[in-house]
Design a protein around this motif. Structure first.
Motif, PDB file in Angstrom:
ATOM      1  N   CYS A  68     -10.754  -2.028   7.240  1.00 55.66           N
ATOM      2  CA  CYS A  68      -9.844  -1.781   6.094  1.00 55.66           C
ATOM      3  C   CYS A  68      -8.393  -1.946   6.492  1.00 55.66           C
ATOM      4  O   CYS A  68      -8.114  -2.302   7.589  1.00 55.66           O
ATOM      5  CB  CYS A  68      -9.723  -0.628   5.448  1.00 55.66           C
ATOM      6  SG  CYS A  68      -9.400   0.939   6.287  1.00 55.66           S
ATOM      7  N   SER A  69      -7.512  -1.826   5.656  1.00 55.12           N
ATOM      8  CA  SER A  69      -6.022  -2.012   6.040  1.00 55.12           C
ATOM      9  C   SER A  69      -5.359  -0.943   6.790  1.00 55.12           C
ATOM     10  O   SER A  69      -4.167  -1.152   7.062  1.00 55.12           O
ATOM     11  CB  SER A  69      -5.409  -2.286   4.624  1.00 55.12           C
ATOM     12  OG  SER A  69      -5.330  -1.240   3.754  1.00 55.12           O
ATOM     13  N   GLU A  70      -6.052   0.156   7.414  1.00 57.66           N
ATOM     14  CA  GLU A  70      -5.212   1.081   7.999  1.00 57.66           C
ATOM     15  C   GLU A  70      -5.201   0.771   9.254  1.00 57.66           C
ATOM     16  O   GLU A  70      -5.775   0.162   9.996  1.00 57.66           O
ATOM     17  CB  GLU A  70      -6.259   2.239   7.703  1.00 57.66           C
ATOM     18  CG  GLU A  70      -6.190   3.003   6.609  1.00 57.66           C
ATOM     19  CD  GLU A  70      -7.138   4.246   6.631  1.00 57.66           C
ATOM     20  OE1 GLU A  70      -7.455   4.704   5.571  1.00 57.66           O
ATOM     21  OE2 GLU A  70      -7.708   4.714   7.731  1.00 57.66           O
TER      22      GLU A  70
END
Length: 202
Positions: free
Chosen positions: A190-192
């Motif tokens: 994901c975007s983490e």
């Protein structure tokens, strides 16, 4: 006996830099979908070993630091009239008094005369001590350490004369480790991830 460290009322430039950076940082947190995971605790006074202190801006993760007295993981200190040495004393205060509670301290030293901003990232670094080892104790000790420097040369406050002028940035990108702020590993796929400020963003 404890001492309350009183901060001088911030100037306009002080507010412009500290709040501007905080807005950009918060925007990156939102893009990672973590708006509810991080709490802004600016204005909160924290109790140290022998004194109390308030940061210009500070953040802590809601899940792992849910209580009011929990230390922030990221602290931002900004100074215009203050010397860089004074800001460094403040970084050491946060890292030492929090007993590994504060993981990152960012210092912003602003010079209106030189039209520049000097940024330093401080963390608690672990290193070996032969003297401690000889005493039969753990030979690893933590010391407040400057990890990174970034310099921005250009108009601190834009004017008509400086319009269109591109600041000169050295030492970028500025990277803030995800785990040290949120106290967990980023979720894969994901975007983490680490919060990164590129040369253009600074």
């Amino acid at each position: 006996e404890q001492t309350l460290i009183v901060k001088i009322k911030p100037s306009g430039v002080h507010e412009l830099v500290s709040r501007g950076f905080s807005v950009e940082l918060w925007a990156k947190v939102i893009r990672m979908g973590l708006r509810q995971a991080l709490n802004l605790v600016g204005g909160t006074t924290f109790q140290g070993i022998q004194s109390w202190k308030e940061a210009d801006c500070a953040y802590k993760p809601n899940t792992f630091r849910p209580y009011e007295n929990d230390w922030p993981t990221l602290v931002i200190e900004c100074g215009v009239s203050e010397s860089l040495n004074r800001l460094r004393v403040e970084s050491r205060w946060w890292l030492e008094n929090s007993v590994e509670g504060v993981n990152i301290v960012l210092l912003f030293s602003i010079s209106k005369k030189a039209r520049s901003i000097h940024i330093e990232k401080w963390e608690m670094a672990t290193h070996s001590s032969p003297h401690v080892a000889q005493a039969g104790l753990s030979h690893l000790i933590g010391t407040p350490t400057k990890i990174q420097e970034v310099d921005i040369s250009g108009p601190v406050v834009p004017t008509d004369e400086s319009a269109g002028t591109t600041p000169i940035v050295t030492g970028a990108p500025l990277e803030l480790d995800f785990t040290k702020i949120f106290l967990r590993q980023p979720v894969q796929g994901c975007s983490e991830g680490s919060i990164i400020f590129t040369e253009q963003e600074l």
